[in-house]
Design a protein around this motif. Sequence first.
Motif, PDB file in Angstrom:
ATOM      1  N   LEU A  83      -4.910  -0.257  -8.736  1.00 33.34           N
ATOM      2  CA  LEU A  83      -5.116  -1.229  -7.671  1.00 33.34           C
ATOM      3  C   LEU A  83      -3.830  -1.928  -7.247  1.00 33.34           C
ATOM      4  O   LEU A  83      -3.644  -2.246  -6.066  1.00 33.34           O
ATOM      5  N   ALA A  84      -2.925  -2.180  -8.173  1.00 30.28           N
ATOM      6  CA  ALA A  84      -1.672  -2.853  -7.823  1.00 30.28           C
ATOM      7  C   ALA A  84      -0.813  -1.967  -6.930  1.00 30.28           C
ATOM      8  O   ALA A  84      -0.289  -2.415  -5.905  1.00 30.28           O
ATOM      9  N   SER A  85      -0.666  -0.685  -7.306  1.00 32.95           N
ATOM     10  CA  SER A  85       0.104   0.249  -6.475  1.00 32.95           C
ATOM     11  C   SER A  85      -0.543   0.412  -5.110  1.00 32.95           C
ATOM     12  O   SER A  85       0.144   0.449  -4.076  1.00 32.95           O
ATOM     13  N   LEU A  86      -1.866   0.508  -5.095  1.00 32.96           N
ATOM     14  CA  LEU A  86      -2.588   0.675  -3.839  1.00 32.96           C
ATOM     15  C   LEU A  86      -2.378  -0.534  -2.933  1.00 32.96           C
ATOM     16  O   LEU A  86      -2.162  -0.392  -1.722  1.00 32.96           O
ATOM     17  N   ALA A  87      -2.425  -1.734  -3.507  1.00 29.55           N
ATOM     18  CA  ALA A  87      -2.241  -2.946  -2.717  1.00 29.55           C
ATOM     19  C   ALA A  87      -0.857  -2.988  -2.073  1.00 29.55           C
ATOM     20  O   ALA A  87      -0.707  -3.368  -0.902  1.00 29.55           O
ATOM     21  N   ILE A  88       0.160  -2.565  -2.810  1.00 22.35           N
ATOM     22  CA  ILE A  88       1.517  -2.538  -2.252  1.00 22.35           C
ATOM     23  C   ILE A  88       1.608  -1.522  -1.126  1.00 22.35           C
ATOM     24  O   ILE A  88       2.168  -1.797  -0.051  1.00 22.35           O
ATOM     25  N   GLU A  89       1.041  -0.346  -1.341  1.00 24.70           N
ATOM     26  CA  GLU A  89       1.079   0.704  -0.317  1.00 24.70           C
ATOM     27  C   GLU A  89       0.362   0.274   0.959  1.00 24.70           C
ATOM     28  O   GLU A  89       0.764   0.620   2.070  1.00 24.70           O
ATOM     29  N   LEU A  90      -0.709  -0.499   0.817  1.00 25.77           N
ATOM     30  CA  LEU A  90      -1.507  -0.922   1.967  1.00 25.77           C
ATOM     31  C   LEU A  90      -0.894  -2.099   2.712  1.00 25.77           C
ATOM     32  O   LEU A  90      -1.356  -2.457   3.788  1.00 25.77           O
ATOM     33  N   GLY A  91       0.142  -2.705   2.127  1.00 24.50           N
ATOM     34  CA  GLY A  91       0.828  -3.786   2.823  1.00 24.50           C
ATOM     35  C   GLY A  91       0.515  -5.181   2.331  1.00 24.50           C
ATOM     36  O   GLY A  91       0.784  -6.153   3.043  1.00 24.50           O
ATOM     37  N   ALA A  92      -0.045  -5.326   1.140  1.00 26.23           N
ATOM     38  CA  ALA A  92      -0.261  -6.664   0.594  1.00 26.23           C
ATOM     39  C   ALA A  92       1.078  -7.378   0.483  1.00 26.23           C
ATOM     40  O   ALA A  92       2.085  -6.777   0.114  1.00 26.23           O
ATOM     41  N   THR A  93       1.092  -8.667   0.818  1.00 26.30           N
ATOM     42  CA  THR A  93       2.356  -9.398   0.853  1.00 26.30           C
ATOM     43  C   THR A  93       2.669 -10.137  -0.449  1.00 26.30           C
ATOM     44  O   THR A  93       3.732 -10.747  -0.566  1.00 26.30           O
ATOM     45  N   PHE A  94       1.769 -10.085  -1.418  1.00 27.30           N
ATOM     46  CA  PHE A  94       2.020 -10.641  -2.751  1.00 27.30           C
ATOM     47  C   PHE A  94       1.187  -9.819  -3.721  1.00 27.30           C
ATOM     48  O   PHE A  94      -0.037  -9.782  -3.602  1.00 27.30           O
TER      49      PHE A  94
END
Length: 350
Positions: free
Chosen positions: A172-183
Motif C-alpha cells: 500500500l505504501a508503494s502504491l500510494a506513492i505511485e498514485l501521487g499521494a503527497t505524504f
Amino acid sequence: MSYLKPQFSHPRLPKNKLGYTLKEYEGTLSTLCAGCGHDSISAAIVRACYELDIEPHLVAKISGIGCSSKTPTYFLGNSHGFNSVHGRMPSVATGANMANKDLVYFGVSGDGDSASIGMGQFVHVIRRNLNMVYVVMNNGCYGLTKGQDSATADLGSKNKSGAINPFQAIDLASLAIELGATFVAQSFSGDKQQLIPLLKAAIRHPGFAFLNVISPCVTFNNNPGSTKSYDYVREHIEATSAKDLVPIKTEIKADFPAGKSAHVEMHDGSEIQLNKLALDWDPENRNSAVNALQKARANDEILTGLLYVNNEWKDLHQTLNTAKTPLNQLMEADLNPGNVALEQINDSFR
C-alpha cells in the motif's frame, strides 16, 4: 460488564495550551483483543492531537468496516464520527470534507477495507489529494471473520491455520506513492516514538497524508511464520530516519544522533526534522522513495518512517477553486443570489 470509563481524574494531570488533559482526547474502553496493535495506534492518535492542541470538536473520524474501523470509538470521544460501509470510507470523507474543510479529518481503515473491497475508492481519494489523514491499520488478515489472509499478506507467510499464502502482497505504501499521494509514511504499532511524530506531521500536511501502520493481530496473525507478527516486525524493521515535528515557535526537543539531516517545511511553518539513517533516500523525491521501498522489500526488511512528502501539489479544494467559506456555513443569500445573477450566468453560456 460496563465499557464506560470512570469519570474521576486526578486534578493535577498535565494540560495542553487549551487547558485539556489527555482524558478529553480519549474515547470509550476498547473491546478489541488484549494486546491488539490497533489500540496502540489509537493511543498515538490521542497523544498527537493532545500535543498539537487540537480542539476535539474540530476533528472528524470516518471509518469503514473491520476491527480497525471500530477504533474511532476508542479515541477522541468528543469529536464527530461516522462509521460507514465496507470500503466506502473515502467517499464519505470526501463529502464531509467538501461541506466543511475547516475540520481535521481522520480516515481509519484496514488492509481488507482498503486493499480489497475499497481499493477503487482508495485509488481515487489519493488522486484527488483530499486533505485528510488516512490511517491503515495493517495486520495482514481479516480479524472479524477468523483470520483469513488479506491482500497485504506477504507471499510465503503462514497464517494461524498453517496455510501458506501463495500470492504476492499489495504494497500500500508503494502504491500510494505511485498514485501521487503527497505524504506517505509507514510505521509499527509497537513504536510510539516513531508513530506519534508521523501522525503529527500528517495532521499538519496540506493534502492527502497516508500512514500504513503494521499492527499485529494477536489472535489470528501473531504466530511463527507470519510476517505481520510482533516478533517478525521487530526483527525486520528498518527505519528511514529519526524524526520530530517542530511546531512554529516551539523549542526543538528531539535528540538526534550525528549524521545527515533534512528539514521539510510544512505549509503553516511547522517543520519535519529528519536525521537520515538511509543516506541514499530523499523524502522529497518519488523515485528515491519507491527505490528505497523496493530495496527494503528485496532484503526482507520493513521500511518505516516518513517515505515521501510533497507540499507543492494542490489539495482538492484548491483544484476545484471552492469557496473560502465552508459550504455548511453559507447562508441562503449566498446560495440563492437571485434572478439577476442567474440571468448573468445564463448569458455567459449563450
